[in-house]
Each structure stands twice: as C-alpha cells, then as structure tokens.
Design a protein around this motif. Structure first.
Motif, PDB file in Angstrom:
ATOM      1  N   UNK A 119       0.845  -1.192   0.000  1.00 51.85           N
ATOM      2  CA  UNK A 119       0.000   0.000   0.000  1.00 51.85           C
ATOM      3  C   UNK A 119       0.881   1.243   0.000  1.00 51.85           C
ATOM      4  N   UNK A 120       0.930   1.909  -1.142  1.00 49.90           N
ATOM      5  CA  UNK A 120       1.649   3.171  -1.245  1.00 49.90           C
ATOM      6  C   UNK A 120       0.634   4.310  -1.149  1.00 49.90           C
ATOM      7  N   UNK A 170       2.114  -2.888  -6.376  1.00 52.07           N
ATOM      8  CA  UNK A 170       2.141  -1.621  -5.638  1.00 52.07           C
ATOM      9  C   UNK A 170       0.858  -0.864  -5.924  1.00 52.07           C
ATOM     10  N   UNK A 171       0.197  -0.440  -4.858  1.00 56.47           N
ATOM     11  CA  UNK A 171      -1.084   0.257  -4.982  1.00 56.47           C
ATOM     12  C   UNK A 171      -0.943   1.707  -4.518  1.00 56.47           C
ATOM     13  N   UNK A 172      -1.500   2.615  -5.317  1.00 57.56           N
ATOM     14  CA  UNK A 172      -1.518   4.033  -4.940  1.00 57.56           C
ATOM     15  C   UNK A 172      -2.964   4.530  -4.953  1.00 57.56           C
ATOM     16  N   UNK A 173      -3.742   4.159  -3.946  1.00 63.99           N
ATOM     17  CA  UNK A 173      -5.119   4.662  -3.902  1.00 63.99           C
ATOM     18  C   UNK A 173      -5.132   6.157  -3.605  1.00 63.99           C
ATOM     19  N   UNK A 223     -11.975  -3.264  -1.682  1.00 63.33           N
ATOM     20  CA  UNK A 223     -12.227  -4.223  -2.770  1.00 63.33           C
ATOM     21  C   UNK A 223     -11.077  -4.177  -3.784  1.00 63.33           C
ATOM     22  N   UNK A 224     -10.602  -2.988  -4.068  1.00 59.61           N
ATOM     23  CA  UNK A 224      -9.453  -2.789  -4.967  1.00 59.61           C
ATOM     24  C   UNK A 224      -8.206  -3.483  -4.417  1.00 59.61           C
ATOM     25  N   UNK A 225      -7.916  -3.261  -3.146  1.00 57.70           N
ATOM     26  CA  UNK A 225      -6.729  -3.843  -2.512  1.00 57.70           C
ATOM     27  C   UNK A 225      -6.788  -5.369  -2.557  1.00 57.70           C
ATOM     28  N   UNK A 226      -7.927  -5.903  -2.151  1.00 55.50           N
ATOM     29  CA  UNK A 226      -8.094  -7.362  -2.093  1.00 55.50           C
ATOM     30  C   UNK A 226      -7.971  -7.983  -3.475  1.00 55.50           C
ATOM     31  N   UNK A 227      -8.637  -7.405  -4.461  1.00 51.57           N
ATOM     32  CA  UNK A 227      -8.612  -7.964  -5.817  1.00 51.57           C
ATOM     33  C   UNK A 227      -7.199  -7.919  -6.419  1.00 51.57           C
ATOM     34  N   UNK A 228      -6.427  -6.913  -6.051  1.00 49.68           N
ATOM     35  CA  UNK A 228      -5.045  -6.840  -6.539  1.00 49.68           C
ATOM     36  C   UNK A 228      -4.228  -8.015  -6.027  1.00 49.68           C
ATOM     37  N   UNK A 229      -4.534  -8.471  -4.812  1.00 50.83           N
ATOM     38  CA  UNK A 229      -3.840  -9.632  -4.278  1.00 50.83           C
ATOM     39  C   UNK A 229      -4.212 -10.920  -4.971  1.00 50.83           C
ATOM     40  N   UNK A 237       3.125  -4.587 -11.198  1.00 48.82           N
ATOM     41  CA  UNK A 237       2.465  -3.373 -11.676  1.00 48.82           C
ATOM     42  C   UNK A 237       2.202  -2.383 -10.535  1.00 48.82           C
ATOM     43  N   UNK A 238       2.102  -1.094 -10.915  1.00 44.88           N
ATOM     44  CA  UNK A 238       1.564  -0.040 -10.050  1.00 44.88           C
ATOM     45  C   UNK A 238       0.128   0.201 -10.477  1.00 44.88           C
ATOM     46  N   UNK A 239      -0.774   0.330  -9.515  1.00 47.51           N
ATOM     47  CA  UNK A 239      -2.185   0.527  -9.838  1.00 47.51           C
ATOM     48  C   UNK A 239      -2.788   1.653  -9.013  1.00 47.51           C
ATOM     49  N   UNK A 240      -3.687   2.395  -9.646  1.00 47.69           N
ATOM     50  CA  UNK A 240      -4.450   3.453  -8.980  1.00 47.69           C
ATOM     51  C   UNK A 240      -5.886   3.021  -8.714  1.00 47.69           C
TER      52      UNK A 240
END
Length: 314
Positions: A119-120, A170-173, A223-229, A237-240
């Motif tokens: 979580x970034x 890597x996630x950048x919400x 939901x975004x965080x969980x699905x990325x896993x 990947x980096x995702x927003x």
C-alpha cells in the motif's frame, strides 16, 4: 488462502480484513496499534476464519520471523507511518517504519514465495495537469519525507520482483475516507469535517481551499486492494484507485455544511508538501482488475456521517 494483513486494525486495513473474511480466507492481523485500534477488528475475533491478532512492530525482525512460521499465500502490507506532518517533524521514524519495516517483510515473503501487496499513496505525485487525471506513469515528486519513504519502499518492492521473481503489486489509492477513519488530528478531511458539522463546530480549511482531492469510499478501496492480491495479471504493476472526479476542499466543505459562515480558512501547516490538484485516472485498474468505484461521493459521505453518529467519536 492463508493471508497476513499488516496494519489490519487500521482504517483501510479493517475493511480489507472484512472483505477477506467474507471471501472465506484464513486471516492473520499484525498491527502495533500506533494508528489502528483493536476495537476496529473486535467483531471479527469470534469468526473461525479470523486466526490471530498479533500486536507487534514490523521493525522487530524476530517477531516477523516468528509470524512467518505460518505459511502465507498473500501478505497485504498496509502498516505504515502515514502522517505527513509527523514525517516532516521526525523523518527518521517514518523512514524506519515505511522502508525498513517493508524490507523486513519482503525478506520473509521471499523465503515463502508469498505474494506481496504494498500500500503506497497518491502523495508521491506532483499534481494532475488535466482532466484526464494522474496516470501511473505521471512524474513523481517526493514533497515530504512520507512520500520519499513510500517511493523508497516501492523501489525495494520492485527490486524483489525483478531480482527474485517475487510476485508483488504496488497500490496508490487516492484519498480514502469512510467509517473507522480517525476524526481528529491529521485524519481524513471528510471525517474531520463531518464530526465538526455534527457538533456545530466551524470547518477549518488549510490555505485557500482551492486544492482538490479525489475522494474514494473505503469499501471501494478495500475491494481494490483485495482484488489486486488475487490477480496474477497485476504482478509487477503499479495501480491506482479513485473516484475519477476531484472536488476542491472549499466545495467539499460547502457540500457538508451548506452555511459558509461555518467555514474558516487557516494558515497551512505544511504548504510545501501540498498537492494542488489530485485527480485519479484508474483506467489501468479497470482494464486489469475490472475494478471501478461503486459509491458516489454523496453516498459515501452519508454512510460515513451515519457511522460517526453511531459511535463515541462525537
């Protein structure tokens, strides 16, 4: 799956844990409770799939090694120092927590081949320059030690992907808000504004209030965080994630209180690290994860207000 959530007693972490349990996984939570609260996960403790809460520090390598005596399929790493002003006042603590702590977890994940979801933050960017919003390829600007630590940790995460073929994302919400967020200090602007509105206290805005935020409701974020896993498509990947629309802090305040006499402008505590325009482009998450937000800003604000009223936070 067996899943570890660091920072799982925190605001977003709590919702990630809820989603994982709902999906039927075995969940362990590691949190030092510096930001989180044990009360946030109290309702989960009686569930059979909630395996264990460990109060501990990610800088404690002996503890981390002992935690990883369990075998984990995914580690969602949300534990961090998250306060921008604290990072300015005490950059060492933020660096040790956000960079060294991340390194300690990566070392254990490498041994087990545990997927690592980091979580970034959107605070690593300069600003949105148009209405298309900020894409993952936008220029980085580490305007605070907090942003600098997050970028340093991201680089370590990707080094394990390239060097050891460790599955990482890597996630950048963008600016996340909702129930269980702190309503004081440098908590979320929505939660602070709502608490003040409920108590009839003026809303205070740092600076001129023209700075904009893309506000993401926490259940959409989780939901975004969980699905990325879950998805191998986003390894490396980096995702927003965001709402895809921004609102000025002035407009947000008016949306919440209506009466402009209850809005005050005060001197900014860290203008040098302010981002003038935050607007998320989540095209990549939509393409790779089929993710998009389900809650409007108005719906999210109403749900958050209802929760604040139902707690002892007012």
């Amino acid at each position: 799956m067996n899943i570890l959530v660091t920072g799982g007693a925190g605001f977003i972490g709590r919702w990630v844990v809820a989603r994982l349990l709902e999906d039927g996984h075995q969940v362990w939570v590691l949190d030092d409770l510096s930001n989180g609260r044990e009360e946030n996960i109290k309702e989960f403790r009686k569930l059979p799939n909630f395996r264990k809460f460990i109060k501990g520090d990610i800088k404690d390598t002996t503890l981390i090694h002992d935690v990883f005596l369990e075998s984990f399929d995914i580690c969602y790493h949300l534990a961090a120092s998250i306060n921008v002003q604290d990072s300015i006042d005490d950059p060492r603590t933020t660096f040790l927590n956000d960079v060294v702590g991340t390194f300690n977890l990566l070392e254990e994940c490498k041994e087990q081949r545990t997927k690592f979801v980091f979580m970034s933050t959107c605070m690593v960017y300069d600003r949105a320059t148009n209405q298309d919003g900020i894409k993952e390829t936008a220029p980085i600007k580490t305007a605070s030690p907090y942003a600098g630590a997050k970028v340093a940790a991201e680089n370590m995460v990707f080094s394990y992907y390239h060097t050891y073929d460790l599955p990482v994302t890597v996630l950048r919400p963008f600016n996340t808000y909702g129930p269980y967020q702190k309503t004081g200090g440098e908590g979320g602007v929505v939660a602070i504004f709502l608490k003040n509105q409920i108590n009839g206290i003026p809303l205070q805005i740092y600076g001129d209030g023209t700075q904009t935020r893309d506000l993401l409701y926490v259940e959409d974020c989780a939901r975004f965080v969980v699905e990325a896993g879950y998805s191998p498509k986003v390894n490396g990947e980096v995702l927003h994630a965001g709402l895809g629309q921004d609102i000025s802090i002035n407009a947000l305040a008016k949306l919440i209180v209506q009466d402009e006499k209850l809005i005050q402008h005060i001197a900014h505590i860290h203008p040098q690290s302010e981002i003038p325009k935050l607007l998320c482009n989540f095209t990549k998450a939509r393409k790779l994860l089929k993710w998009e937000p389900q809650f409007t800003l108005e719906e999210g604000i109403e749900k958050t207000k209802k929760w604040i009223k139902s707690t002892d936070l007012i």
